[in-house]
Design a protein around this motif. Structure first.
Motif, PDB file in Angstrom:
ATOM      1  N   ARG A   1     -12.325   6.360  -0.863  1.00  0.00           N
ATOM      2  CA  ARG A   1     -11.437   5.226  -0.583  1.00  0.00           C
ATOM      3  C   ARG A   1     -11.542   4.808   0.877  1.00  0.00           C
ATOM      4  N   ASP A   2     -11.464   5.780   1.757  1.00  0.00           N
ATOM      5  CA  ASP A   2     -11.510   5.475   3.188  1.00  0.00           C
ATOM      6  C   ASP A   2     -12.836   4.833   3.584  1.00  0.00           C
TER       7      ASP A   2
ATOM      8  N   THR B   1      -6.078   2.598  -4.667  1.00  0.00           N
ATOM      9  CA  THR B   1      -4.998   3.555  -4.920  1.00  0.00           C
ATOM     10  C   THR B   1      -4.349   3.286  -6.270  1.00  0.00           C
TER      11      THR B   1
ATOM     12  N   TYR C   1       0.839  -1.203   0.000  1.00  0.00           N
ATOM     13  CA  TYR C   1       0.000   0.000   0.000  1.00  0.00           C
ATOM     14  C   TYR C   1       0.876   1.256   0.000  1.00  0.00           C
TER      15      TYR C   1
ATOM     16  N   ALA D   1      -7.371  -0.510   0.191  1.00  0.00           N
ATOM     17  CA  ALA D   1      -6.761   0.797  -0.066  1.00  0.00           C
ATOM     18  C   ALA D   1      -5.722   0.704  -1.173  1.00  0.00           C
TER      19      ALA D   1
ATOM     20  N   CYS E   1     -13.134   1.213   2.020  1.00  0.00           N
ATOM     21  CA  CYS E   1     -12.261   0.235   2.674  1.00  0.00           C
ATOM     22  C   CYS E   1     -12.709  -0.043   4.107  1.00  0.00           C
ATOM     23  N   GLU E   2     -13.288   0.945   4.760  1.00  0.00           N
ATOM     24  CA  GLU E   2     -13.868   0.700   6.080  1.00  0.00           C
ATOM     25  C   GLU E   2     -15.012  -0.305   5.946  1.00  0.00           C
TER      26      GLU E   2
ATOM     27  N   ILE F   1     -10.273  10.456  -1.829  1.00  0.00           N
ATOM     28  CA  ILE F   1      -9.717   9.970  -0.558  1.00  0.00           C
ATOM     29  C   ILE F   1     -10.844   9.607   0.408  1.00  0.00           C
ATOM     30  N   ALA F   2     -11.864  10.458   0.483  1.00  0.00           N
ATOM     31  CA  ALA F   2     -13.008  10.161   1.355  1.00  0.00           C
ATOM     32  C   ALA F   2     -13.712   8.881   0.897  1.00  0.00           C
TER      33      ALA F   2
ATOM     34  N   ASP G   1       0.850   4.170  -2.683  1.00  0.00           N
ATOM     35  CA  ASP G   1       0.587   5.550  -2.290  1.00  0.00           C
ATOM     36  C   ASP G   1       1.669   6.491  -2.827  1.00  0.00           C
TER      37      ASP G   1
END
Length: 139
Positions: free
Chosen positions: A97-98, A126, A51, A122, A101-102, A94-95, A55
């Motif tokens: 992705r987060d 990514t 990851y 993630a 993945c949560e 980003i929001a 990134d």
């Protein structure tokens, strides 16, 4: 057995696409061979390393996309609006992705593989975003 199959599936696909130089990682520093990792801590560390490599590639693609905005004969106003749109798109991505993945983590809720699953989610998203940003850098 299931953990070993999961490890092989995740790690096999993950490391097939990374350049060899990207594999000089925390896991390697600890003497962990990510292609053979089977314990949850080792697998999670290997996924984290992958990851982090993804990134870094994402950040490079983002900066390249930003730099490409100033190429060509676009007006200052267009370039300003384009930069603003790219920044906003990246923040929203980003929001997304987060949150995505949560959500993936809940499939593993209470399990030791949760952290690895969230990190791998993630990584996958990514890598996809990096590909998209590279296309924006070459309009």
């Amino acid at each position: 057995m299931i953990q070993r199959m999961l490890s092989a599936a995740i790690l096999g696909g993950m490391f097939a696409s990374l350049p060899t130089a990207a594999l000089a990682t925390q896991a390697e520093d600890l003497g962990i061979d990510c292609k053979k990792a089977i314990s949850t801590p080792d697998v999670t560390l290997c996924i984290n390393d992958a990851y982090e490599a993804a990134d870094k590639q994402l950040n490079a693609a983002y900066h390249s996309a930003m730099a490409s905005i100033d190429k060509g004969d676009r007006s200052l106003e267009v370039r300003k609006d384009w930069r603003k749109a790219l920044v906003e798109a990246q923040r929203r991505w980003i929001a997304y992705r987060d949150a995505e993945c949560e959500l993936t983590g809940f499939q593993w809720y209470g399990g030791t593989g949760r952290s690895g699953a969230v990190l791998d989610c993630a990584r996958v998203l990514t890598e996809a975003r990096t590909k998209a940003l590279k296309q924006h850098a070459n309009p």
